[in-house]
Motif scaffolding. Sequence first.
Motif, mmCIF file in Angstrom:
data_model
loop_
_atom_site.group_PDB
_atom_site.id
_atom_site.type_symbol
_atom_site.label_atom_id
_atom_site.label_comp_id
_atom_site.label_asym_id
_atom_site.label_seq_id
_atom_site.Cartn_x
_atom_site.Cartn_y
_atom_site.Cartn_z
ATOM 1 N N VAL A 150 -2.152 0.140 -10.323
ATOM 2 C CA VAL A 150 -3.471 -0.020 -9.699
ATOM 3 C C VAL A 150 -3.931 1.297 -9.091
ATOM 4 C CG1 VAL A 150 -4.743 -1.159 -7.836
ATOM 5 C CG2 VAL A 150 -3.166 -2.479 -9.272
ATOM 6 N N ASP A 151 -3.033 1.996 -8.387
ATOM 7 C CA ASP A 151 -3.392 3.293 -7.812
ATOM 8 C C ASP A 151 -3.880 4.261 -8.880
ATOM 9 O OD1 ASP A 151 -2.627 2.306 -5.388
ATOM 10 O OD2 ASP A 151 -0.994 3.732 -5.038
ATOM 11 N N GLU A 152 -3.146 4.326 -10.003
ATOM 12 C CA GLU A 152 -3.525 5.269 -11.056
ATOM 13 C C GLU A 152 -4.866 4.891 -11.675
ATOM 14 O OE1 GLU A 152 -1.789 7.769 -10.852
ATOM 15 O OE2 GLU A 152 -0.076 6.868 -9.854
ATOM 16 N N ILE A 153 -5.134 3.602 -11.815
ATOM 17 C CA ILE A 153 -6.433 3.165 -12.332
ATOM 18 C C ILE A 153 -7.555 3.649 -11.417
ATOM 19 C CG2 ILE A 153 -7.904 1.130 -12.639
ATOM 20 C CD1 ILE A 153 -5.467 -0.342 -13.746
ATOM 21 N N ASP A 192 3.135 -2.030 3.790
ATOM 22 C CA ASP A 192 4.269 -1.379 3.139
ATOM 23 C C ASP A 192 4.822 -0.258 4.005
ATOM 24 O OD1 ASP A 192 4.729 -0.988 -0.453
ATOM 25 O OD2 ASP A 192 5.509 -2.424 0.985
ATOM 26 N N PHE A 193 4.097 0.806 4.209
ATOM 27 C CA PHE A 193 4.553 1.821 5.139
ATOM 28 C C PHE A 193 3.405 2.778 5.453
ATOM 29 C CE2 PHE A 193 5.794 3.032 0.815
ATOM 30 C CZ PHE A 193 5.164 4.247 0.662
ATOM 31 N N MET A 223 2.082 6.227 5.433
ATOM 32 C CA MET A 223 2.397 7.488 4.765
ATOM 33 C C MET A 223 1.962 8.635 5.686
ATOM 34 S SD MET A 223 3.816 7.140 1.755
ATOM 35 C CE MET A 223 3.313 8.502 0.735
ATOM 36 N N LEU A 224 2.820 8.972 6.632
ATOM 37 C CA LEU A 224 2.463 9.980 7.618
ATOM 38 C C LEU A 224 2.324 11.358 6.983
ATOM 39 C CD1 LEU A 224 4.806 8.869 10.530
ATOM 40 C CD2 LEU A 224 2.452 8.207 10.071
ATOM 41 N N VAL A 225 2.900 11.522 5.800
ATOM 42 C CA VAL A 225 2.837 12.824 5.142
ATOM 43 C C VAL A 225 2.095 12.717 3.819
ATOM 44 C CG1 VAL A 225 4.921 13.695 6.239
ATOM 45 C CG2 VAL A 225 5.097 12.374 4.133
ATOM 46 N N ALA A 226 1.212 11.738 3.701
ATOM 47 C CA ALA A 226 0.582 11.443 2.411
ATOM 48 C C ALA A 226 -0.182 12.630 1.840
ATOM 49 C CB ALA A 226 -0.361 10.253 2.557
ATOM 50 N N LYS A 227 -0.754 13.432 2.704
ATOM 51 C CA LYS A 227 -1.605 14.513 2.208
ATOM 52 C C LYS A 227 -0.887 15.863 2.156
ATOM 53 C CE LYS A 227 -5.893 12.327 3.774
ATOM 54 N NZ LYS A 227 -7.119 12.474 4.577
ATOM 55 N N ASP A 228 0.397 15.876 2.428
ATOM 56 C CA ASP A 228 1.156 17.131 2.451
ATOM 57 C C ASP A 228 1.805 17.347 1.090
ATOM 58 O OD1 ASP A 228 2.739 19.300 2.845
ATOM 59 O OD2 ASP A 228 3.607 18.607 4.739
ATOM 60 N N TYR A 283 0.849 -1.183 0.000
ATOM 61 C CA TYR A 283 0.000 0.000 0.000
ATOM 62 C C TYR A 283 0.886 1.235 0.000
ATOM 63 C CZ TYR A 283 -3.377 3.475 1.549
ATOM 64 O OH TYR A 283 -4.164 4.601 1.642
ATOM 65 N N ARG A 284 0.672 2.097 -0.988
ATOM 66 C CA ARG A 284 1.539 3.256 -1.182
ATOM 67 C C ARG A 284 1.040 4.506 -0.478
ATOM 68 N NH1 ARG A 284 4.988 2.728 -5.442
ATOM 69 N NH2 ARG A 284 4.945 4.958 -5.801
ATOM 70 N N GLY A 285 -0.086 4.416 0.218
ATOM 71 C CA GLY A 285 -0.577 5.560 0.967
ATOM 72 C C GLY A 285 -1.366 6.555 0.146
ATOM 73 N N ARG A 286 -1.760 6.197 -1.079
ATOM 74 C CA ARG A 286 -2.469 7.131 -1.956
ATOM 75 C C ARG A 286 -3.809 7.550 -1.355
ATOM 76 N NH1 ARG A 286 -1.491 7.843 -7.452
ATOM 77 N NH2 ARG A 286 -2.633 9.656 -8.210
#
Length: 495
Positions: free
Chosen positions: A430-433, A397-398, A400-405, A239-242
């Motif tokens: 997959v995220d881009e889809i 995966d990790f 993303m504590l700063v995903a929205k910054d 999971y990339r945090g998108r």
Amino acid sequence: MSTNVSTSHQLTEEILGIIETGVDADLPESVFKDYSMRLFTLHYENNQLFREFCDAKKVRPGDIDRWQDVPMVYNDVFKTHLVASFPLEQSVMACLTGGTTSITQRGRIFRDEDGKRLVFAANRMMTGSYLFPDFEEGKRCRILILAPSPELAPSMGMAIGMDQTRQAFGTPDSMFLLGKTGIDIKSLLKALRESEASGVPVALIGATSAYVYFFQACRRKKMSFRLPPGSRICDGGGYRGRFGPVSREDYYAMVEENLGIPESHCVNVLGEAETATNLFDDALRRHVKGLPPRQRTRPVPPWSRVLAMSIDDLKPLPDGEVGLLAHWDLANVPTVLAVITDNLGYTTDGGRGCEMVGRAKIENGKVSPLPDETPVSPMGDSAIFRMLETYTNFSIDFKMLVAKDPKVAPSPREEIEARPGSVASCPQVVDEILVAQADKEAAKLRDDSLDTFKDQTERPLDWYKAKADEQVLTDHPAGLKSEQPGPDKGKKAKK
């Protein structure tokens, strides 16, 4: 130089026999060593790129007698070079790697007929043992797949693997539910309601981010399902945090809340295109066997070995200490035996299991966790301690504590995957889809990536053979040496 077809085929048949004995078989170290030495010789004699690498490291067949000493090839080499130990014209299967920066040659992993049999057999055995451990021979269930199909992305490893699972374990009404325009919500909801009403369990497999996206939509719509006992879910790709911060525990809670599937029936799979065998966590298998729950780990099958290598000197670490995960996989007959990855993890159970906790970057000869994987913490300044605290609960995966910054700079991995001519990784596609309908930039990356998967499949083998010949003429052993790590070198420099 021509491949010794007889030797390669004989090794394949013997290794297939080992795979068929199952994941609980006891393969003595002496036997694994013997096969490793035979494979090392085969690869050295028939893979010029690998032979030059070994010559530069001064490690040749006959010089070593331990599998741990077979030179490890860094997984990024597969993105820039053709790593094949058989005549390329015999290729019948290829998977495209992500993150490749070369415009003219995207990373592609080729397998011949024997190689295809090995990768399919290994993962059929692993899937049956860890995702369907309660199934008797021949039993099937409906499988709902939240990932691209092979028709949509024909050289995507995730698509090929999940289609193999569908064929081996799925009923005829199993289906792929992630298309170019996103999740086929109508068909997915219908299938879930049918399972609820009939009491017939289903299995869901797919990309982690697709599940997170779907579960968040269910929450917004105040919609949930109570799938019958025996239903299960398998996620992979990370999971990339998108879609915001989601830990592994958050994910399990979402599965229970939205599908009614207990944590015991949630399985995660780690797959690397550069090595044949996928590794599954053991939660469901232990549950089926009546064993007490424990911290999840990924058992390593008899035909493989995994070590965590120190980020300082690439030497093996004891259980529990985090380093770069390296794989020695006997099913890698068509490529190379040993691959060291940028996955950070540790071994368990005396090396019989492992777990991944993040990814690393390698820059200026030093290895460290990616910047977005090292949040400041009270545990001290050590990057490893900061990383370990982040993954105490086994994040997806990790976190993303700063995903929205928007002011936070992208990680090196994201920068590589965004360069012109590069190939997005399976999870990123997959995220881009999933966000393409509302984001023009995502839609373009989606289309470019999917077109690339199709283009690479249709490209003639002669093109790749010409590239291989070009490499032989232009690559220099010293340059190759500087790009690939080995057990006797303390640092991995990257030009």
